[in-house]
Design a protein around this motif. Sequence first.
Motif, PDB file in Angstrom:
ATOM      1  N   ILE A 173       0.635  -1.169  -0.038  1.00  0.00           N
ATOM      2  CA  ILE A 173      -0.138   0.009  -0.117  1.00  0.00           C
ATOM      3  C   ILE A 173       0.724   1.325  -0.116  1.00  0.00           C
ATOM      4  O   ILE A 173       1.833   1.343   0.785  1.00  0.00           O
ATOM      5  N   PRO A 174       0.689   2.189  -0.916  1.00  0.00           N
ATOM      6  CA  PRO A 174       1.500   3.517  -0.811  1.00  0.00           C
ATOM      7  C   PRO A 174       1.581   4.016   0.419  1.00  0.00           C
ATOM      8  O   PRO A 174       0.497   4.101   0.990  1.00  0.00           O
ATOM      9  N   LEU A 175       2.846   4.373   0.700  1.00  0.00           N
ATOM     10  CA  LEU A 175       2.707   5.249   2.154  1.00  0.00           C
ATOM     11  C   LEU A 175       1.958   6.406   2.263  1.00  0.00           C
ATOM     12  O   LEU A 175       1.324   6.607   3.208  1.00  0.00           O
ATOM     13  N   ARG A 176       1.940   7.232   0.986  1.00  0.00           N
ATOM     14  CA  ARG A 176       1.008   8.498   1.130  1.00  0.00           C
ATOM     15  C   ARG A 176      -0.583   7.999   1.588  1.00  0.00           C
ATOM     16  O   ARG A 176      -1.310   8.882   2.341  1.00  0.00           O
ATOM     17  N   ASP A 232      -6.297   7.258   3.899  1.00  0.00           N
ATOM     18  CA  ASP A 232      -7.081   6.874   2.814  1.00  0.00           C
ATOM     19  C   ASP A 232      -7.107   5.516   2.345  1.00  0.00           C
ATOM     20  O   ASP A 232      -6.597   5.163   1.475  1.00  0.00           O
ATOM     21  N   LEU A 233      -8.030   4.706   3.169  1.00  0.00           N
ATOM     22  CA  LEU A 233      -7.850   3.368   3.100  1.00  0.00           C
ATOM     23  C   LEU A 233      -9.097   2.541   2.899  1.00  0.00           C
ATOM     24  O   LEU A 233     -10.161   2.909   3.579  1.00  0.00           O
ATOM     25  N   THR A 234      -9.215   1.585   2.195  1.00  0.00           N
ATOM     26  CA  THR A 234     -10.399   0.753   2.009  1.00  0.00           C
ATOM     27  C   THR A 234     -10.395  -0.239   3.148  1.00  0.00           C
ATOM     28  O   THR A 234      -9.614  -0.461   3.950  1.00  0.00           O
ATOM     29  N   PRO A 235     -11.575  -0.969   3.332  1.00  0.00           N
ATOM     30  CA  PRO A 235     -11.690  -1.882   4.427  1.00  0.00           C
ATOM     31  C   PRO A 235     -10.651  -3.125   4.375  1.00  0.00           C
ATOM     32  O   PRO A 235     -10.084  -3.421   5.373  1.00  0.00           O
ATOM     33  N   GLU A 236     -10.375  -3.430   2.985  1.00  0.00           N
ATOM     34  CA  GLU A 236      -9.642  -4.304   2.649  1.00  0.00           C
ATOM     35  C   GLU A 236      -8.007  -4.082   3.097  1.00  0.00           C
ATOM     36  O   GLU A 236      -7.318  -4.774   3.497  1.00  0.00           O
ATOM     37  N   LYS A 268      -7.277  -1.745   5.185  1.00  0.00           N
ATOM     38  CA  LYS A 268      -7.161  -1.746   6.761  1.00  0.00           C
ATOM     39  C   LYS A 268      -6.838  -3.081   7.422  1.00  0.00           C
ATOM     40  O   LYS A 268      -5.898  -3.336   8.158  1.00  0.00           O
ATOM     41  N   GLU A 269      -7.348  -4.041   7.078  1.00  0.00           N
ATOM     42  CA  GLU A 269      -7.343  -5.516   7.217  1.00  0.00           C
ATOM     43  C   GLU A 269      -5.932  -5.942   6.969  1.00  0.00           C
ATOM     44  O   GLU A 269      -5.229  -6.439   7.886  1.00  0.00           O
ATOM     45  N   LYS A 270      -5.364  -5.713   5.772  1.00  0.00           N
ATOM     46  CA  LYS A 270      -4.167  -5.959   5.352  1.00  0.00           C
ATOM     47  C   LYS A 270      -2.817  -5.221   6.345  1.00  0.00           C
ATOM     48  O   LYS A 270      -1.958  -6.018   6.600  1.00  0.00           O
ATOM     49  N   ILE A 271      -3.305  -3.996   6.831  1.00  0.00           N
ATOM     50  CA  ILE A 271      -2.352  -3.525   7.656  1.00  0.00           C
ATOM     51  C   ILE A 271      -2.476  -4.126   8.978  1.00  0.00           C
ATOM     52  O   ILE A 271      -1.292  -4.270   9.535  1.00  0.00           O
ATOM     53  N   LEU A 272      -3.615  -4.548   9.497  1.00  0.00           N
ATOM     54  CA  LEU A 272      -3.582  -5.342  10.736  1.00  0.00           C
ATOM     55  C   LEU A 272      -2.922  -6.619  10.713  1.00  0.00           C
ATOM     56  O   LEU A 272      -2.013  -6.999  11.716  1.00  0.00           O
ATOM     57  N   PHE A 273      -2.822  -7.282   9.615  1.00  0.00           N
ATOM     58  CA  PHE A 273      -1.822  -8.513   9.574  1.00  0.00           C
ATOM     59  C   PHE A 273      -0.518  -8.328   9.322  1.00  0.00           C
ATOM     60  O   PHE A 273       0.290  -8.897   9.839  1.00  0.00           O
TER      61      PHE A 273
END
Length: 218
Positions: free
Chosen positions: A124-127, A133-137, A139-144
């Motif tokens: 996911i781009p750092l910006r 500015d994130l989709t639910p999907e 955000k889930e990837k970031i949690l993992f």
Amino acid sequence: KLLSKALKGELQEEEVFKQIAELNKRLQEQEKDADIAVLEAIKDIESGEINGITTGFPFLDNYVVFRPEEISIIGARPGVGKTATAIYMSYWQMKLENRKVLFFSMELSAKQLIQRYISLVTGIPLRKILRNDLTPEEKEKILFAGDEIRELPLTIYDNPNLKIHTIRSKVLEHQPDIVYIDYVQRMVPHKKYNSLREFINEVSIELTSISKELKIPI
């Protein structure tokens, strides 16, 4: 005597680590005949193993390996990706080789570094991460990704007032496989220098000494 002073609170922690390092250096110093050095070199060759830590860039690994007792400097213009390169290399060293990383950061905070690790892991781009500015999907990837990064053998020291004796004490404390310093020009000098070049030269000498004493790449 050193232990007694430390227990009485007469020495600060950093001074204790510094003196221990000096003692360890004296204990390890010894003369070596040429035949002993030759045998050690041949033993490394016969093992067939890479004597060092790979960069994480397959093409670059043909030219560069981070070896114990050596320092390597990444030099480039501002804003072209020196920190990003260090993050990429350290991530794959931890992920694929299970190397323990100690990362000194004088420009970015630990949170800012972790945001960049998350961007690397998720793609996911750092910006987008910084703007939330994130989709639910996503955000889930970031949690993992956060769970994965927590499991990595990574220690970040983000004090902007970094001095050479602090590096020595922290390396002794954490016993890493490789050390990153971002970046050398921001280190706090312990005396006045006539030029930046003179300062960098002395810092390089001190870092080389630490690398050789503790047998780690920096």
